[in-house]
Motif scaffolding. Structure first.
Motif, PDB file in Angstrom:
ATOM      1  N   PHE A 126       1.031  -1.326   0.039  1.00  0.00           N
ATOM      2  CA  PHE A 126      -0.123  -0.190   0.013  1.00  0.00           C
ATOM      3  C   PHE A 126       0.874   1.225  -0.021  1.00  0.00           C
ATOM      4  O   PHE A 126       0.209   2.272  -0.694  1.00  0.00           O
ATOM      5  CB  PHE A 126      -0.828   0.100   1.030  1.00  0.00           C
ATOM      6  CG  PHE A 126      -1.978  -1.115   1.148  1.00  0.00           C
ATOM      7  CD1 PHE A 126      -3.187  -0.871   0.371  1.00  0.00           C
ATOM      8  CD2 PHE A 126      -1.966  -1.976   1.885  1.00  0.00           C
ATOM      9  CE1 PHE A 126      -3.946  -1.834   0.442  1.00  0.00           C
ATOM     10  CE2 PHE A 126      -2.947  -3.217   1.850  1.00  0.00           C
ATOM     11  CZ  PHE A 126      -3.973  -2.807   0.955  1.00  0.00           C
ATOM     12  N   HIS A 149      -2.384   6.881  -5.830  1.00  0.00           N
ATOM     13  CA  HIS A 149      -3.443   6.597  -5.094  1.00  0.00           C
ATOM     14  C   HIS A 149      -3.651   7.776  -4.028  1.00  0.00           C
ATOM     15  O   HIS A 149      -2.590   7.942  -3.391  1.00  0.00           O
ATOM     16  CB  HIS A 149      -3.599   5.039  -4.420  1.00  0.00           C
ATOM     17  CG  HIS A 149      -3.826   3.891  -4.782  1.00  0.00           C
ATOM     18  ND1 HIS A 149      -3.919   2.923  -4.429  1.00  0.00           N
ATOM     19  CD2 HIS A 149      -3.925   3.944  -6.470  1.00  0.00           C
ATOM     20  CE1 HIS A 149      -4.182   1.892  -5.491  1.00  0.00           C
ATOM     21  NE2 HIS A 149      -4.198   2.507  -6.631  1.00  0.00           N
ATOM     22  N   GLY A 191      -4.991   8.679  -0.289  1.00  0.00           N
ATOM     23  CA  GLY A 191      -5.436   8.027   1.186  1.00  0.00           C
ATOM     24  C   GLY A 191      -6.244   8.804   1.671  1.00  0.00           C
ATOM     25  O   GLY A 191      -6.586   9.931   1.780  1.00  0.00           O
ATOM     26  N   THR A 229      -6.934   4.211  -1.455  1.00  0.00           N
ATOM     27  CA  THR A 229      -6.715   3.413  -0.319  1.00  0.00           C
ATOM     28  C   THR A 229      -7.464   4.106   0.945  1.00  0.00           C
ATOM     29  O   THR A 229      -7.062   5.261   1.215  1.00  0.00           O
ATOM     30  CB  THR A 229      -5.263   3.171  -0.056  1.00  0.00           C
ATOM     31  OG1 THR A 229      -4.616   2.940  -1.238  1.00  0.00           O
ATOM     32  CG2 THR A 229      -4.957   2.300   1.141  1.00  0.00           C
ATOM     33  N   VAL A 267      -7.249  -1.898   6.288  1.00  0.00           N
ATOM     34  CA  VAL A 267      -6.611  -1.095   4.744  1.00  0.00           C
ATOM     35  C   VAL A 267      -7.719  -1.742   3.847  1.00  0.00           C
ATOM     36  O   VAL A 267      -7.682  -2.896   3.486  1.00  0.00           O
ATOM     37  CB  VAL A 267      -5.429  -1.361   4.511  1.00  0.00           C
ATOM     38  CG1 VAL A 267      -4.974  -0.441   3.810  1.00  0.00           C
ATOM     39  CG2 VAL A 267      -4.480  -1.364   5.941  1.00  0.00           C
ATOM     40  N   ASP A 303      -9.163  -1.189  -0.255  1.00  0.00           N
ATOM     41  CA  ASP A 303      -9.007  -0.656  -1.645  1.00  0.00           C
ATOM     42  C   ASP A 303     -10.399  -0.001  -1.798  1.00  0.00           C
ATOM     43  O   ASP A 303     -11.323  -0.350  -1.305  1.00  0.00           O
ATOM     44  CB  ASP A 303      -8.782  -1.716  -2.880  1.00  0.00           C
ATOM     45  CG  ASP A 303      -7.139  -2.166  -2.795  1.00  0.00           C
ATOM     46  OD1 ASP A 303      -6.427  -1.582  -2.434  1.00  0.00           O
ATOM     47  OD2 ASP A 303      -7.164  -3.499  -2.905  1.00  0.00           O
TER      48      ASP A 303
END
Ligand code: FAD
Length: 205
Positions: A110, A119, A121, A165, A186, A188
């Motif tokens: 990640f 990505h 967060g 994420t 965590v 996706d």
């Protein structure tokens, strides 16, 4: 004690200031007025290494120190506070906790896409009845096959609609009240359903 910034800290500060003058300041009022989230800006910040300033290079970051990261946040927020909050939540509330508390596998999977800005967060803790008293949260996680089934609703999640994420908190032990019965997951983004955008008084970009 010497409070003077180190040459490399000044360099990152100047780089960010120049970037903000060119890429943020001319658009900040429009973004705020039109509630536009400047997704394309974060790709440009990523090219400069500013989506993972204080993340070690081996994890896809720029490998600078924490003061450099704070200088970046200052400069971004001077141009557009909403942009500063996006980078702060992305880094301080997601990337760095994963780096510090994640397993080796979680870190390897990640952190690099976050640090490289591929990505964004999001940190999903707050609920309608659990703000300051975060330990009162009701979102539940139950073991389900090889994984977990998470049910509940979060609110006011910065970057929620744009994140790849999520660091999400859910109660895994219904018998233990408060924070001790809560675990971090965590996720996706395809495991999360975003249902509404919050109407705020500021930070609209
Ligand atoms: C712009 C913005 C972005 C946010 N982004 C995120 C995010 O990314 N992820 C996330 O999980 N959450 C996020 N939040 C939610 C934020 O963390 C909560 O708003 C915060 O925890 C406070 O909770 P609350 O708003 O429910 O206020 P409450 O907890 O209801 O508090 C209301 C007031 O009561 C006071 N108060 C509360 N408890 C006590 C007490 N025991 N004694 C005395 N006074 C007390 C508080 O200080 C406050 O003034 C965001 C909020 C905002 C405004």
């Amino acid at each position: 004690m010497d409070f003077e910034l180190a040459p490399e800290q000044k360099e990152i500060q100047a780089l960010t200031r120049d970037f903000v003058r060119a890429e943020v300041e001319p658009h900040a009022a429009t973004w705020d007025r039109e509630h536009h989230f400047p997704r394309e800006l974060f790709a440009k910040l990523a090219e400069l290494g500013l989506m993972g300033v204080c993340v070690p290079e081996e994890y896809g970051g720029a490998g600078a120190d924490f003061v450099s990261y704070v200088l970046v946040l200052e400069e971004l927020s001077r141009g557009d506070a909403g942009v500063g909050v996006t980078v702060a939540v992305h880094t301080s509330a997601v990337t760095l906790p994963l780096l510090r508390f994640g397993t080796d596998e979680q870190r390897a999977r990640f952190v690099p896409p976050l640090a490289r800005g591929e990505h964004l967060g999001a940190f999903a803790l707050t609920e309608a009845e659990a703000g300051s008293d975060a330990g009162a949260l009701r979102t539940k996680a139950k073991p389900d096959g090889d994984g977990w089934r998470i049910t509940g609703a979060k609110q006011w999640i910065t970057n929620g609609r744009h994140a790849g994420t999520f660091l999400l908190f859910a109660r895994t032990d219904p018998e233990t009240p408060g924070a001790k019965g809560v675990s971090a997951f965590v996720l996706d983004a395809d495991h999360v359903r975003v249902t509404r955008d919050e109407e705020k008084l500021g930070l609209n970009s």
